[in-house]
Design a protein around this motif. Structure first.
Motif, PDB file in Angstrom:
ATOM      1  N   ARG A  49      68.089  62.440  36.503  1.00  0.00           N
ATOM      2  CA  ARG A  49      68.487  61.165  35.910  1.00  0.00           C
ATOM      3  C   ARG A  49      69.954  61.173  35.525  1.00  0.00           C
ATOM      4  NH1 ARG A  49      65.583  58.441  30.570  1.00  0.00           N
ATOM      5  NH2 ARG A  49      67.063  56.703  30.291  1.00  0.00           N
ATOM      6  N   SER A  50      70.431  62.269  34.964  1.00  0.00           N
ATOM      7  CA  SER A  50      71.840  62.382  34.569  1.00  0.00           C
ATOM      8  C   SER A  50      72.765  62.343  35.779  1.00  0.00           C
ATOM      9  CB  SER A  50      72.065  63.684  33.797  1.00  0.00           C
ATOM     10  OG  SER A  50      71.306  63.700  32.604  1.00  0.00           O
ATOM     11  N   ALA A  53      72.904  58.817  37.030  1.00  0.00           N
ATOM     12  CA  ALA A  53      73.700  57.995  36.121  1.00  0.00           C
ATOM     13  C   ALA A  53      75.195  58.206  36.363  1.00  0.00           C
ATOM     14  CB  ALA A  53      73.347  58.323  34.678  1.00  0.00           C
ATOM     15  N   THR A  56      76.111  56.556  39.829  1.00  0.00           N
ATOM     16  CA  THR A  56      76.092  55.093  39.842  1.00  0.00           C
ATOM     17  C   THR A  56      77.367  54.501  39.271  1.00  0.00           C
ATOM     18  OG1 THR A  56      74.453  53.310  39.626  1.00  0.00           O
ATOM     19  CG2 THR A  56      75.106  54.404  37.588  1.00  0.00           C
ATOM     20  N   GLN A 113      63.862  49.449  33.198  1.00  0.00           N
ATOM     21  CA  GLN A 113      65.163  49.996  33.567  1.00  0.00           C
ATOM     22  C   GLN A 113      65.495  51.241  32.756  1.00  0.00           C
ATOM     23  OE1 GLN A 113      68.107  46.914  33.154  1.00  0.00           O
ATOM     24  NE2 GLN A 113      66.839  45.382  34.176  1.00  0.00           N
ATOM     25  N   ALA A 115      68.805  52.312  32.806  1.00  0.00           N
ATOM     26  CA  ALA A 115      70.248  52.189  32.616  1.00  0.00           C
ATOM     27  C   ALA A 115      70.543  50.721  32.321  1.00  0.00           C
ATOM     28  CB  ALA A 115      71.006  52.648  33.863  1.00  0.00           C
ATOM     29  N   LEU A 172      67.458  54.795  38.978  1.00  0.00           N
ATOM     30  CA  LEU A 172      67.573  54.392  37.576  1.00  0.00           C
ATOM     31  C   LEU A 172      66.777  53.128  37.279  1.00  0.00           C
ATOM     32  CD1 LEU A 172      71.396  55.080  37.091  1.00  0.00           C
ATOM     33  CD2 LEU A 172      69.481  56.468  36.254  1.00  0.00           C
TER      34      LEU A 172
END
Length: 221
Positions: A49-50, A53, A56, A113, A115, A172
């Motif tokens: 996930r990091s 992020a 993106t 969501q 993010a 995300l």
């Protein structure tokens, strides 16, 4: 030939847009299934996930815009006027037209969501912006590079970045998968159309008498 090349992604984008706007059941089911899987994966793997992020962010206008301005300035400074015109048009017109499609389709985003994201969902802004930037970079940079290997490296690097940004939007859960695919098709259609237009303008533009003969037939790309 140009119409044939542009027509294929344009037709695919139109069909996908109609399916999204019409809430076609198979497409909605697939999008929900992938989105649910992406949500589960991101919650189970914080590192993934990091990473997504971080990726993106590179597809945001805050990152792409200053780089695009610097690139256009470099092209103008080195006498490459028409490639600069192409880059400026592609990177300006494409996001503006996307806003029209966004408002017309008015598709809601996923509800879970991971993010921050606002506005409607289709087509994806980050995916479109990164795909447009990647295509422009490849088309402008290709003739500037001397070796086949360097051109392949450019195409692979730029294309991989754009694809990864698109994947990050789904990972995300800020976009449905079809939002990203639609953005890619939309960007290809717009960039190729603008390139064809600029080539016609460059071909029709008067040649300055002081322009060296070897450059008169290569004002674009």
């Amino acid at each position: 030939m140009t119409l044939f090349v542009i027509g294929r992604p344009a037709a695919a984008f139109l069909l996908l847009t109609l399916a999204v706007a019409g809430r076609a059941t198979p497409l909605m089911t697939f999008d929900a299934w992938v989105s649910h899987g992406a949500h589960t994966l991101a919650l189970a793997h914080p590192v993934w996930r990091s990473i997504m992020a971080a990726v993106t962010v590179t597809g945001s206008f805050a990152v792409i815009t200053p780089l695009a301005v610097a690139g256009c300035a470099f092209l103008l400074a080195t006498g490459r006027r028409w490639p600069a015109v192409f880059a400026a048009l592609a990177l300006t017109v494409t996001p503006l037209v996307r806003l029209v499609v966004l408002a017309l389709v008015a598709r809601p985003r996923p509800v879970d969501q991971l993010a921050p994201a606002a506005n409607y969902s289709y087509p994806s802004g980050h995916s479109s912006a990164s795909a447009t930037a990647a295509l422009v970079l490849i088309m402008v940079g290709w003739p500037l590079l001397r070796t086949r290997r360097s051109r392949i490296v450019l195409a692979v690097a730029a294309g991989s970045w754009a694809v990864t940004v698109g994947v990050s939007r789904v990972a995300l859960v800020v976009h449905w998968p079809s939002d990203v695919v639609g953005a890619w098709l939309f960007s290809v259609t717009m960039v190729l159309s603008i390139a064809a237009l600029v080539r016609r303008l460059a071909g029709a533009a008067p040649v300055h008498p002081s322009l060296p003969t070897r450059n008169r037939s290569r004002r674009w790309p």
